[in-house]
Design a protein around this motif. Sequence first.
Motif, PDB file in Angstrom:
ATOM      1  N   ASP A  86       0.832  -1.205   0.000  1.00  0.00           N
ATOM      2  CA  ASP A  86       0.000   0.000   0.000  1.00  0.00           C
ATOM      3  C   ASP A  86       0.869   1.259   0.000  1.00  0.00           C
ATOM      4  N   CYS A  87       0.336   2.319  -0.593  1.00  0.00           N
ATOM      5  CA  CYS A  87       1.112   3.545  -0.803  1.00  0.00           C
ATOM      6  C   CYS A  87       1.671   4.126   0.490  1.00  0.00           C
ATOM      7  N   GLU A  88       0.888   4.096   1.569  1.00  0.00           N
ATOM      8  CA  GLU A  88       1.319   4.731   2.813  1.00  0.00           C
ATOM      9  C   GLU A  88       2.242   3.855   3.658  1.00  0.00           C
ATOM     10  N   LYS A  89       2.383   2.570   3.312  1.00  0.00           N
ATOM     11  CA  LYS A  89       3.220   1.675   4.110  1.00  0.00           C
ATOM     12  C   LYS A  89       4.695   1.982   3.893  1.00  0.00           C
ATOM     13  N   PRO A  90       5.471   2.101   4.968  1.00  0.00           N
ATOM     14  CA  PRO A  90       6.909   2.295   4.784  1.00  0.00           C
ATOM     15  C   PRO A  90       7.577   1.004   4.324  1.00  0.00           C
ATOM     16  N   LEU A  91       8.760   1.136   3.795  1.00  0.00           N
ATOM     17  CA  LEU A  91       9.581  -0.030   3.462  1.00  0.00           C
ATOM     18  C   LEU A  91      10.284  -0.513   4.723  1.00  0.00           C
ATOM     19  N   PHE A  92      10.961  -1.651   4.616  1.00  0.00           N
ATOM     20  CA  PHE A  92      11.651  -2.232   5.764  1.00  0.00           C
ATOM     21  C   PHE A  92      13.083  -1.692   5.885  1.00  0.00           C
ATOM     22  N   VAL A  93      13.512  -1.546   7.117  1.00  0.00           N
ATOM     23  CA  VAL A  93      14.918  -1.222   7.377  1.00  0.00           C
ATOM     24  C   VAL A  93      15.757  -2.407   6.932  1.00  0.00           C
ATOM     25  N   GLU A  94      16.812  -2.153   6.178  1.00  0.00           N
ATOM     26  CA  GLU A  94      17.649  -3.240   5.678  1.00  0.00           C
ATOM     27  C   GLU A  94      18.855  -3.448   6.583  1.00  0.00           C
ATOM     28  N   PRO A  95      19.291  -4.698   6.745  1.00  0.00           N
ATOM     29  CA  PRO A  95      20.428  -4.983   7.637  1.00  0.00           C
ATOM     30  C   PRO A  95      21.700  -4.296   7.163  1.00  0.00           C
ATOM     31  N   PRO A  96      22.616  -4.036   8.080  1.00  0.00           N
ATOM     32  CA  PRO A  96      23.898  -3.446   7.682  1.00  0.00           C
ATOM     33  C   PRO A  96      24.734  -4.434   6.882  1.00  0.00           C
ATOM     34  N   SER A  97      25.662  -3.924   6.122  1.00  0.00           N
ATOM     35  CA  SER A  97      26.476  -4.761   5.237  1.00  0.00           C
ATOM     36  C   SER A  97      27.233  -5.855   5.991  1.00  0.00           C
ATOM     37  N   ASN A  98      27.633  -5.571   7.231  1.00  0.00           N
ATOM     38  CA  ASN A  98      28.451  -6.522   7.987  1.00  0.00           C
ATOM     39  C   ASN A  98      27.630  -7.377   8.947  1.00  0.00           C
ATOM     40  N   VAL A  99      26.332  -7.515   8.687  1.00  0.00           N
ATOM     41  CA  VAL A  99      25.476  -8.229   9.639  1.00  0.00           C
ATOM     42  C   VAL A  99      25.904  -9.685   9.828  1.00  0.00           C
ATOM     43  N   ALA A 100      26.504 -10.275   8.816  1.00  0.00           N
ATOM     44  CA  ALA A 100      26.905 -11.678   8.912  1.00  0.00           C
ATOM     45  C   ALA A 100      28.112 -11.893   9.817  1.00  0.00           C
ATOM     46  N   THR A 101      28.804 -10.817  10.158  1.00  0.00           N
ATOM     47  CA  THR A 101      29.967 -10.940  11.045  1.00  0.00           C
ATOM     48  C   THR A 101      29.763 -10.231  12.382  1.00  0.00           C
ATOM     49  N   MET A 102      28.578  -9.662  12.597  1.00  0.00           N
ATOM     50  CA  MET A 102      28.310  -8.896  13.813  1.00  0.00           C
ATOM     51  C   MET A 102      27.898  -9.767  15.005  1.00  0.00           C
ATOM     52  N   HIS A 103      27.309 -10.938  14.732  1.00  0.00           N
ATOM     53  CA  HIS A 103      26.690 -11.725  15.791  1.00  0.00           C
ATOM     54  C   HIS A 103      27.092 -13.190  15.697  1.00  0.00           C
ATOM     55  N   ASP A 104      26.914 -13.880  16.810  1.00  0.00           N
ATOM     56  CA  ASP A 104      27.143 -15.327  16.833  1.00  0.00           C
ATOM     57  C   ASP A 104      25.918 -16.056  17.398  1.00  0.00           C
ATOM     58  N   PHE A 105      24.755 -15.413  17.289  1.00  0.00           N
ATOM     59  CA  PHE A 105      23.529 -16.020  17.811  1.00  0.00           C
ATOM     60  C   PHE A 105      22.321 -15.485  17.054  1.00  0.00           C
ATOM     61  N   ARG A 106      21.201 -16.153  17.259  1.00  0.00           N
ATOM     62  CA  ARG A 106      19.912 -15.682  16.747  1.00  0.00           C
ATOM     63  C   ARG A 106      18.905 -15.714  17.882  1.00  0.00           C
ATOM     64  N   LYS A 107      18.031 -14.716  17.927  1.00  0.00           N
ATOM     65  CA  LYS A 107      16.985 -14.668  18.937  1.00  0.00           C
ATOM     66  C   LYS A 107      15.781 -13.911  18.383  1.00  0.00           C
ATOM     67  N   PRO A 108      14.859 -14.643  17.736  1.00  0.00           N
ATOM     68  CA  PRO A 108      13.634 -13.996  17.291  1.00  0.00           C
ATOM     69  C   PRO A 108      12.905 -13.366  18.477  1.00  0.00           C
ATOM     70  N   PRO A 109      12.118 -12.335  18.242  1.00  0.00           N
ATOM     71  CA  PRO A 109      11.484 -11.596  19.339  1.00  0.00           C
ATOM     72  C   PRO A 109      10.640 -12.463  20.275  1.00  0.00           C
ATOM     73  N   ASN A 110      10.016 -13.510  19.771  1.00  0.00           N
ATOM     74  CA  ASN A 110       9.165 -14.336  20.641  1.00  0.00           C
ATOM     75  C   ASN A 110       9.848 -15.623  21.083  1.00  0.00           C
ATOM     76  N   GLN A 111      11.175 -15.636  21.027  1.00  0.00           N
ATOM     77  CA  GLN A 111      11.953 -16.775  21.508  1.00  0.00           C
ATOM     78  C   GLN A 111      12.683 -16.356  22.772  1.00  0.00           C
TER      79      GLN A 111
END
Length: 468
Positions: free
Chosen positions: A383-408
């Motif tokens: 829809d026209c008024e919906k914003p786009l999504f924030v995109e991950p930073p270029s180095n996201v694959a080297t920034m973390h060593d874990f995953r934690k979805p919001p409801n986990q």
Amino acid sequence: RRMADVAFTPNDKLAKIAVGIVFVLVCSGLGYREYKRVGNTWQHNVNSVISAEEDAALAVDPFHVIFSTDCSSYQHWQSYLVYYSAYQVRQPGHVTRIASGCNEEETAAIREWFEKHVQPMSTRFHLTLTPKFSSVKNQTTGEEVGDYKFFNKPLGLKYWLENSAYFHLTSQQDDIVILIDPDMVLMRQITSDFGNEQETVISKKRKENILATRVQHGIPFAQAYGLGVQWESFDLDKIAGPDSPAKLVTKEDGRLYYPVGPPYIATARDIYAIAQKWTEFVPHVHAQYPHLLAEMYAYCIAAAHLGLRHQIIDSLMVSDTGVQEGEGWDLVDSIPAEKTCDFAAHPQHDIYPVPSVVHMCHRYCVGEDWFFGKHRVPHDVYDCEKPLFVEPPSNVATMHDFRKPPNQKERQELSKKMIAREAFVVCFLTSLLNEAAAFYKKGACPAGTANLEKTLKMTDLFSAKERQ
């Protein structure tokens, strides 16, 4: 002859009227708007963002990507993403959405939406509307007792093969049909040639039993799935008959040639033979196994019944980042971690070979902030008024060593390889969805009304209660 190659110029007035009426009824009845009337001639509608020359060149290729959906808004936004991904990679041939079971209001809406927002991408993109196929019926009485939406896939396929306005089975049996799911988006073109070992991943056990490197009559291709030979434990007498050749398939051959799923790739002749048995067998399989994978097991049985051994490919798809084999992750793993996100956002197959599709049927996450899950995508994402999504930073694959979805509740520690895989999918899908939404808005929104700001994070779409 293909309908796309035909110009109707009848001399007789009555014949002219009759041909026009029949043509309009066929095209409009099946949801197609590929032609426009100019004087006394029906001409191909070239109102496309791809040049007429490029569209015509791509239309020559005998490939037909098809995918089956219902009429829900959930599968609506996914369908647009499939079309857009095919547009992006310049998928050769035709792409068709088969939408089943729409009511009258949904039918009118989906046709209008398709004409306005999809067909401008390419005149090779189509829509077929079918009756409802999802009813579950009592095997004895025929009484409707439930609903299984995945009946739509085999029955929609058969309907399209028999009723398509642009594809004619009798004269196009050598064409290649590529059946995917609506939550599969293309990373590169899908064709019938798998001879390049640099971009084709096949498991070791199957490399020792190669049937072919190109799709041909008698040798369909498909993606490997972890289905094993469970279908052999079903009551095959009731499903396929006491004399079915499927009963003679050994465990070894069952594992080598039949545990398959989409993308399915076969000649039109072979896929029609499979569709006939698939539609016959699937109600009986569902009666014995009323679960998600019933239609996939029915496909395995249909192929085995017909003796159509499949050349199984691992690299047609990536989906589950945790699998050790059976998907195209070896290709992704070869991309340097520091380049993973930027490359995934704009894949270049000639630099690093990539799988054919991303099957977005899992949840993908890097750290706590970068997440993608198809069930969290707002159905009005374009829809026209919906914003786009924030995109991950270029180095996201080297920034973390874990995953934690919001409801986990707990963090899940992951290896560098697993993090890079998660980042690859998050970056690819986020970028693709943003590009698709921006493309949609460019054509749909009045000047100055399209919200192209990248301010929405998918993690923000979880409620406070879910985060506890």
